[in-house]
Design a protein around this motif. Structure first.
Motif, mmCIF file in Angstrom:
data_model
loop_
_atom_site.group_PDB
_atom_site.id
_atom_site.type_symbol
_atom_site.label_atom_id
_atom_site.label_comp_id
_atom_site.label_asym_id
_atom_site.label_seq_id
_atom_site.Cartn_x
_atom_site.Cartn_y
_atom_site.Cartn_z
ATOM 1 N N LEU A 2 12.094 31.601 63.346
ATOM 2 C CA LEU A 2 13.424 31.783 62.995
ATOM 3 C C LEU A 2 13.749 31.384 64.188
ATOM 4 C CD1 LEU A 2 13.776 34.893 62.097
ATOM 5 C CD2 LEU A 2 13.228 36.178 64.114
ATOM 6 N N GLY A 3 15.242 31.269 64.050
ATOM 7 C CA GLY A 3 16.162 30.757 64.640
ATOM 8 C C GLY A 3 16.343 29.460 64.748
ATOM 9 N N GLN A 4 15.096 29.168 64.179
ATOM 10 C CA GLN A 4 15.202 27.182 64.400
ATOM 11 C C GLN A 4 15.476 26.327 63.226
ATOM 12 O OE1 GLN A 4 14.356 26.021 67.711
ATOM 13 N NE2 GLN A 4 14.447 28.242 68.157
ATOM 14 N N GLY A 5 15.283 25.005 63.331
ATOM 15 C CA GLY A 5 15.004 24.060 62.347
ATOM 16 C C GLY A 5 14.208 23.801 61.687
ATOM 17 N N ASP A 52 2.364 31.419 64.159
ATOM 18 C CA ASP A 52 2.440 31.015 63.265
ATOM 19 C C ASP A 52 3.478 31.335 62.027
ATOM 20 O OD1 ASP A 52 -1.289 30.258 63.850
ATOM 21 O OD2 ASP A 52 0.224 28.975 63.853
ATOM 22 N N SER A 53 3.775 32.697 62.802
ATOM 23 C CA SER A 53 5.241 33.468 61.806
ATOM 24 C C SER A 53 5.575 32.519 61.734
ATOM 25 C CB SER A 53 5.395 34.501 62.727
ATOM 26 O OG SER A 53 4.232 35.663 62.721
ATOM 27 N N ALA A 54 6.474 32.098 60.475
ATOM 28 C CA ALA A 54 7.387 31.423 59.732
ATOM 29 C C ALA A 54 7.905 31.617 58.314
ATOM 30 C CB ALA A 54 7.329 30.022 60.629
ATOM 31 N N LEU A 55 8.807 30.629 58.453
ATOM 32 C CA LEU A 55 8.782 30.283 56.816
ATOM 33 C C LEU A 55 8.606 29.033 56.462
ATOM 34 C CD1 LEU A 55 10.329 31.108 54.072
ATOM 35 C CD2 LEU A 55 12.290 29.941 55.322
ATOM 36 N N LEU A 68 12.211 14.486 57.698
ATOM 37 C CA LEU A 68 13.443 14.554 58.486
ATOM 38 C C LEU A 68 12.882 15.177 59.618
ATOM 39 C CD1 LEU A 68 15.061 15.496 55.156
ATOM 40 C CD2 LEU A 68 15.552 13.899 57.034
ATOM 41 N N VAL A 69 14.568 15.006 60.995
ATOM 42 C CA VAL A 69 14.148 15.556 61.956
ATOM 43 C C VAL A 69 15.421 16.816 61.773
ATOM 44 C CG1 VAL A 69 14.405 15.379 64.377
ATOM 45 C CG2 VAL A 69 12.960 14.390 63.259
ATOM 46 N N PHE A 70 15.247 17.766 62.225
ATOM 47 C CA PHE A 70 16.658 18.957 62.511
ATOM 48 C C PHE A 70 17.240 19.135 63.343
ATOM 49 C CE2 PHE A 70 16.487 20.174 57.886
ATOM 50 C CZ PHE A 70 15.397 19.234 57.231
ATOM 51 N N GLY A 71 18.222 19.491 63.392
ATOM 52 C CA GLY A 71 18.972 19.926 64.348
ATOM 53 C C GLY A 71 18.250 21.195 64.615
ATOM 54 N N THR A 72 18.905 22.497 65.543
ATOM 55 C CA THR A 72 18.653 23.818 65.180
ATOM 56 C C THR A 72 19.523 24.904 64.375
ATOM 57 O OG1 THR A 72 20.124 23.922 67.811
ATOM 58 C CG2 THR A 72 18.144 23.547 67.933
#
Lengths: 114, 116
Positions: free
Chosen positions: A39-42, A85-88, B104-108
């Protein structure tokens, strides 16, 4: 032309359990990559499969494993689930030898750990 | 290792105005750069890429990006924003050798909010 499909769309598990996520690549693609997006990350690269073998791996523990089938579809398995591990979880497909072409992403599986 | 940085968590722009979403990169060798967009509860959609050639890259939905080697930047632009452009935008760089496999390496990510 079917794009990348992932199943299930949502999943709820408890700590310590195991989970399997599935991905079918875009028609014509033979390489599947998995990413974790907290959440909120790339998205962060987990690993990549081609010709039924893991070709590249990111900085993820061995609890994360995968498989690719002869029809190019893929599974992501996570053992001993942790709250973190909760994530998309996103699956992306591409065609080997076309490193300059964009990866195509599915809509993801949202995994929630209770 | 290759990396990208998106310095703004959110960009606000009024509909009809030009928009810019910033990205800077750090790579060894030639950069292979991408922009993706993510709408709520969806995966990532490819917008455009820079591999080599012209510094101004045109992509989907009227977006373009300017590659600037001296400033190590790859900013996403659009001349006239639409409310429907409101989404999460990710800059990414290809990592690893040119073996034909893409990691791929992504930004935030930068959240773009276009107001009516």
């Amino acid at each position: 032309d079917a794009g990348v499909t992932q199943s299930p769309t949502h999943l709820i598990k408890t700590r310590g359990q195991q989970v399997t996520l599935r991905c079918s690549p875009k028609s014509g693609h033979d390489t599947v990559s998995w990413y974790q997006q907290a959440l909120g990350q790339g998205p962060q690269f987990i690993f990549q499969y081609y010709e039924e073998e893991e070709r590249q791996r990111g900085n993820f523990p061995d609890r994360f494993s995968g498989h690719q089938f002869p029809n190019y579809s893929s599974e992501l398995n996570v053992n001993a689930l942790l709250l973190g591990d909760s994530a998309l979880y996103l699956c992306a497909s591409s065609l080997a030898g076309t490193g300059n072409q964009p990866q195509h992403f599915g809509d993801g599986t949202r995994l929630s750990i209770l | 290792a290759q990396s990208v940085a998106q310095p703004e968590d959110q960009v606000n722009v009024a509909e009809g105005n030009p928009l810019t979403v910033k990205c800077t990169y750090s790579v060894s060798g030639n950069p292979y750069l991408f922009w993706y967009v993510q709408y709520p509860n969806r995966g990532l959609q490819f917008l455009l890429k820079y591999i080599t050639g012209d510094n101004l890259v045109k992509g989907s939905y009227g977006f373009e990006a300017e590659f600037n080697k001296s400033q190590t930047s790859f900013h996403l632009k659009k001349p006239s924003a639409l409310v429907s452009d409101s989404a999460l935008y990710f800059c990414a760089v290809r990592d690893g050798p040119n073996t034909g496999f893409q990691k791929l390496v992504f930004g935030t990510g930068t959240r773009l909010l276009v107001s009516p």
